[in-house]
Design a protein around this motif. Structure first.
Motif, mmCIF file in Angstrom:
data_model
loop_
_atom_site.group_PDB
_atom_site.id
_atom_site.type_symbol
_atom_site.label_atom_id
_atom_site.label_comp_id
_atom_site.label_asym_id
_atom_site.label_seq_id
_atom_site.Cartn_x
_atom_site.Cartn_y
_atom_site.Cartn_z
ATOM 1 N N GLY A 20 35.147 78.596 -3.554
ATOM 2 C CA GLY A 20 34.312 79.353 -4.472
ATOM 3 C C GLY A 20 34.791 79.340 -5.912
ATOM 4 N N ILE A 21 35.791 78.519 -6.236
ATOM 5 C CA ILE A 21 36.295 78.507 -7.612
ATOM 6 C C ILE A 21 35.420 77.603 -8.487
ATOM 7 C CG2 ILE A 21 38.646 78.803 -6.735
ATOM 8 C CD1 ILE A 21 39.112 75.892 -7.931
ATOM 9 N N ASN A 22 35.534 77.781 -9.771
ATOM 10 C CA ASN A 22 34.878 76.910 -10.730
ATOM 11 C C ASN A 22 35.696 75.621 -10.832
ATOM 12 O OD1 ASN A 22 33.929 75.573 -13.027
ATOM 13 N ND2 ASN A 22 33.506 77.471 -14.119
ATOM 14 N N ARG A 23 35.096 74.483 -10.481
ATOM 15 C CA ARG A 23 35.854 73.232 -10.469
ATOM 16 C C ARG A 23 36.382 72.839 -11.845
ATOM 17 N NH1 ARG A 23 32.187 69.160 -7.544
ATOM 18 N NH2 ARG A 23 31.647 71.052 -6.407
ATOM 19 N N ASN A 24 35.825 73.409 -12.894
ATOM 20 C CA ASN A 24 36.323 73.125 -14.242
ATOM 21 C C ASN A 24 37.712 73.709 -14.479
ATOM 22 O OD1 ASN A 24 34.107 71.632 -15.156
ATOM 23 N ND2 ASN A 24 32.983 73.481 -15.734
ATOM 24 N N GLU A 25 38.158 74.604 -13.580
ATOM 25 C CA GLU A 25 39.483 75.201 -13.732
ATOM 26 C C GLU A 25 40.590 74.354 -13.114
ATOM 27 O OE1 GLU A 25 39.685 79.714 -13.749
ATOM 28 O OE2 GLU A 25 38.080 79.364 -12.284
ATOM 29 N N ILE A 26 40.222 73.275 -12.421
ATOM 30 C CA ILE A 26 41.226 72.416 -11.795
ATOM 31 C C ILE A 26 41.941 71.609 -12.879
ATOM 32 C CG2 ILE A 26 41.601 70.453 -10.243
ATOM 33 C CD1 ILE A 26 39.235 71.504 -8.594
ATOM 34 N N GLY A 27 43.244 71.783 -12.966
ATOM 35 C CA GLY A 27 44.018 71.123 -14.011
ATOM 36 C C GLY A 27 44.720 69.859 -13.569
ATOM 37 N N LEU A 28 44.703 69.590 -12.241
ATOM 38 C CA LEU A 28 45.409 68.425 -11.720
ATOM 39 C C LEU A 28 44.713 67.934 -10.462
ATOM 40 C CD1 LEU A 28 47.924 66.502 -11.553
ATOM 41 C CD2 LEU A 28 49.031 68.299 -10.200
ATOM 42 N N LEU A 29 44.484 66.623 -10.387
ATOM 43 C CA LEU A 29 43.946 65.974 -9.191
ATOM 44 C C LEU A 29 44.890 64.852 -8.798
ATOM 45 C CD1 LEU A 29 41.722 65.220 -7.068
ATOM 46 C CD2 LEU A 29 40.744 63.738 -8.859
ATOM 47 N N ILE A 30 45.401 64.920 -7.577
ATOM 48 C CA ILE A 30 46.276 63.856 -7.057
ATOM 49 C C ILE A 30 45.635 63.235 -5.830
ATOM 50 C CG2 ILE A 30 48.549 63.249 -6.188
ATOM 51 C CD1 ILE A 30 49.678 65.727 -7.501
ATOM 52 N N HIS A 31 45.468 61.917 -5.875
ATOM 53 C CA HIS A 31 45.020 61.185 -4.684
ATOM 54 C C HIS A 31 46.275 60.629 -4.019
ATOM 55 C CE1 HIS A 31 43.101 58.192 -2.121
ATOM 56 N NE2 HIS A 31 42.002 58.902 -2.256
ATOM 57 N N ALA A 32 46.560 61.097 -2.796
ATOM 58 C CA ALA A 32 47.896 60.892 -2.231
ATOM 59 C C ALA A 32 47.944 60.053 -0.956
ATOM 60 C CB ALA A 32 48.539 62.261 -1.958
ATOM 61 N N SER A 33 46.900 59.332 -0.645
ATOM 62 C CA SER A 33 46.915 58.590 0.612
ATOM 63 C C SER A 33 47.511 57.192 0.469
ATOM 64 C CB SER A 33 45.495 58.482 1.188
ATOM 65 O OG SER A 33 44.620 57.881 0.272
ATOM 66 N N MET A 47 44.473 66.454 -15.434
ATOM 67 C CA MET A 47 45.343 65.290 -15.247
ATOM 68 C C MET A 47 45.036 64.669 -13.893
ATOM 69 S SD MET A 47 49.516 65.118 -15.115
ATOM 70 C CE MET A 47 49.698 65.682 -16.815
ATOM 71 N N ILE A 48 45.007 63.345 -13.829
ATOM 72 C CA ILE A 48 44.732 62.669 -12.556
ATOM 73 C C ILE A 48 45.725 61.530 -12.352
ATOM 74 C CG2 ILE A 48 42.270 63.206 -12.719
ATOM 75 C CD1 ILE A 48 41.852 60.164 -13.344
ATOM 76 N N TYR A 49 46.084 61.287 -11.100
ATOM 77 C CA TYR A 49 46.861 60.092 -10.766
ATOM 78 C C TYR A 49 46.917 59.913 -9.256
ATOM 79 C CZ TYR A 49 50.863 63.390 -10.220
ATOM 80 O OH TYR A 49 51.698 64.434 -9.867
ATOM 81 N N ASP A 50 47.241 58.677 -8.864
ATOM 82 C CA ASP A 50 47.512 58.381 -7.457
ATOM 83 C C ASP A 50 48.999 58.576 -7.209
ATOM 84 O OD1 ASP A 50 44.892 57.636 -7.222
ATOM 85 O OD2 ASP A 50 45.280 55.502 -6.901
ATOM 86 N N LEU A 51 49.327 59.152 -6.077
ATOM 87 C CA LEU A 51 50.712 59.290 -5.661
ATOM 88 C C LEU A 51 50.828 58.604 -4.307
ATOM 89 C CD1 LEU A 51 52.886 62.540 -5.710
ATOM 90 C CD2 LEU A 51 53.103 60.776 -3.985
ATOM 91 N N LEU A 105 44.079 48.565 -6.555
ATOM 92 C CA LEU A 105 45.355 48.823 -7.209
ATOM 93 C C LEU A 105 45.160 49.419 -8.598
ATOM 94 C CD1 LEU A 105 47.430 45.666 -6.181
ATOM 95 C CD2 LEU A 105 47.523 47.966 -5.214
ATOM 96 N N GLU A 106 44.058 49.033 -9.275
ATOM 97 C CA GLU A 106 43.779 49.567 -10.600
ATOM 98 C C GLU A 106 42.270 49.644 -10.786
ATOM 99 O OE1 GLU A 106 44.778 48.651 -15.314
ATOM 100 O OE2 GLU A 106 45.481 47.285 -13.759
ATOM 101 N N PRO A 107 41.703 50.702 -11.332
ATOM 102 C CA PRO A 107 42.384 51.920 -11.779
ATOM 103 C C PRO A 107 42.764 52.804 -10.594
ATOM 104 C CG PRO A 107 40.033 52.200 -12.000
ATOM 105 C CD PRO A 107 40.249 50.790 -11.537
ATOM 106 N N SER A 108 43.207 53.997 -10.880
ATOM 107 C CA SER A 108 43.592 54.917 -9.812
ATOM 108 C C SER A 108 42.368 55.323 -8.992
ATOM 109 C CB SER A 108 44.244 56.174 -10.395
ATOM 110 O OG SER A 108 43.286 56.955 -11.089
ATOM 111 N N THR A 109 42.575 55.490 -7.705
ATOM 112 C CA THR A 109 41.499 56.013 -6.861
ATOM 113 C C THR A 109 41.164 57.439 -7.273
ATOM 114 O OG1 THR A 109 42.247 54.592 -5.051
ATOM 115 C CG2 THR A 109 40.797 56.418 -4.465
ATOM 116 N N ALA A 110 42.151 58.127 -7.827
ATOM 117 C CA ALA A 110 41.915 59.488 -8.330
ATOM 118 C C ALA A 110 40.826 59.500 -9.392
ATOM 119 C CB ALA A 110 43.210 60.070 -8.904
ATOM 120 N N SER A 111 40.712 58.419 -10.169
ATOM 121 C CA SER A 111 39.680 58.375 -11.207
ATOM 122 C C SER A 111 38.285 58.357 -10.593
ATOM 123 C CB SER A 111 39.882 57.154 -12.109
ATOM 124 O OG SER A 111 39.635 55.942 -11.417
ATOM 125 N N VAL A 112 38.142 57.696 -9.446
ATOM 126 C CA VAL A 112 36.854 57.655 -8.754
ATOM 127 C C VAL A 112 36.512 59.042 -8.209
ATOM 128 C CG1 VAL A 112 35.518 56.559 -6.924
ATOM 129 C CG2 VAL A 112 37.288 55.253 -8.126
#
Length: 343
Positions: free
Chosen positions: A77-90, A115-119, A96-103
């Motif tokens: 129920g949160i506002n998704r605009n408040e998410i400050g970090l997205l990590i795609h971790a699988s 902030m986004i990145y793959d881990l 390989l490029e760009p990050s799957t997190a960007s998709v």
């Protein structure tokens, strides 16, 4: 590492619609079983895995992660605009490029400030991401962090079966390095972490410890192809090194969090199979503690394995308020991150 204000706000998961039993796989491997005179039933007997799920080979990890994330966002129920970090971790990634997190970020229409990145850290990815996200929350840099994983073991499983049936040089000894491939399953998870002031009744991440034995990096290696990830594993040596690493890191974790075994109510580990589960718990002297497993029906779902097991345990409402849960993360490489969570 210790945390004082990190909570697990919400979590959810996806399971595949299609499952293969160990008997199904052995039927598909009939040519090599016949040639090597392998007894039927050995796969389930060795691993304790009855079935594992898979999506179609063309299913993108980003789609799986997006679907799991949408379920969490709806639940939270949160506002998704408040998410400050997205990590795609699988382990599985779109490319390989760009990050799957960007998709995933684009699919979810998250804020441009996030902030986004793959881990990528083998089966440890999600637990690793929890630690990274907790650091940022603890420092007050973000309020919410979204961690996702979309694992599809279908390509690895189907290509391993094809390879084994076509490789005329295989022996009863050389086939062993491919057995771990046949235990791989599929699942997707999404975890939303936040500042505990925003969810005072949610489970709290207390902190934990890290321990790495990089000498074992050669024991389980994939070829780097994001659409197949053919792997070879020395399961016996990997287990041997893993037990020593787990024992050492569990000692470090208890010291860091000022805990003893008697203070732990639940233990949730990585879901490899029956031998790993039994021997790891014994090595840490936790064999008499309550645990929960999913490998029997889901197989080893990579970075999704531990978090989906925790989610399913919570779903059954077995964890009571105030109980402490040990998350015993480990991934090939070898590296381990163990976290304490208070419900």
């Amino acid at each position: 590492m210790k945390y004082t204000k990190v909570a697990i706000h919400s979590f959810d998961y996806l399971e595949p619609d299609e499952f293969l039993t160990s008997d199904d796989i052995e039927t598909k491997l009939a040519p090599v079983y016949k040639r090597l005179n392998l007894p039927a039933g050995r796969l389930e007997l060795m691993t304790g895995i009855k079935s594992r799920g898979l999506w179609a080979n063309g299913m993108r990890p980003s789609e799986l992660s997006t679907r799991a994330a949408e379920r969490v966002l709806e639940k939270s129920g949160i506002n998704r605009n408040e998410i400050g970090l997205l990590i795609h971790a699988s382990v599985c990634r779109d490319f390989l490029e760009p990050s799957t997190a960007s998709v995933v970020h684009h699919n979810l229409e998250l804020n441009e400030d996030a902030m986004i990145y793959d881990l990528s850290n083998a089966c440890l990815g999600v637990v690793n991401a929890m630690a990274m996200a907790s650091n940022m929350i603890e420092l007050g840099q973000i309020k919410y962090a979204l961690i996702v994983s979309g694992e599809n073991g279908g390509p690895l499983l189907t290509q391993t079966i094809e390879h084994l049936n076509n490789d005329e040089t295989l022996t009863r000894k050389s086939i062993k390095k491919y057995i771990a491939n046949l235990t791989i399953g599929s699942a997707a998870v999404a975890y939303l972490l936040c500042d505990s002031s925003l969810a005072p009744d949610a489970p709290r991440i207390l902190g934990g410890a890290v321990c790495t034995d990089s000498s074992a990096n050669i024991l389980c290696q994939g070829d780097g192809d994001t659409t197949s990830l053919m792997m070879e594993t020395d399961s016996e040596e990997l287990l041997k090194h893993g037990l020593e690493l787990a024992k050492k890191n569990w000692t470090k974790t208890k010291q860091e969090l000022s805990l003893e075994n008697k203070d732990i109510d639940w233990v949730v580990g990585h879901q490899v199979g029956t031998a790993h589960e039994t021997l790891t718990m014994k090595a840490m002297e936790l064999q008499d503690h309550k645990t929960f497993t999913t490998y029997e029906t889901l197989g080893n779902t990579g970075s999704s394995a531990l978090p989906i097991t925790l989610a399913k345990l919570s779903e059954k409402q077995k964890i009571k308020k105030g109980e402490k849960v040990a998350l015993l993360g480990i991934g090939s490489g070898l590296t381990s991150i163990m976290l304490g969570v208070q419900w």
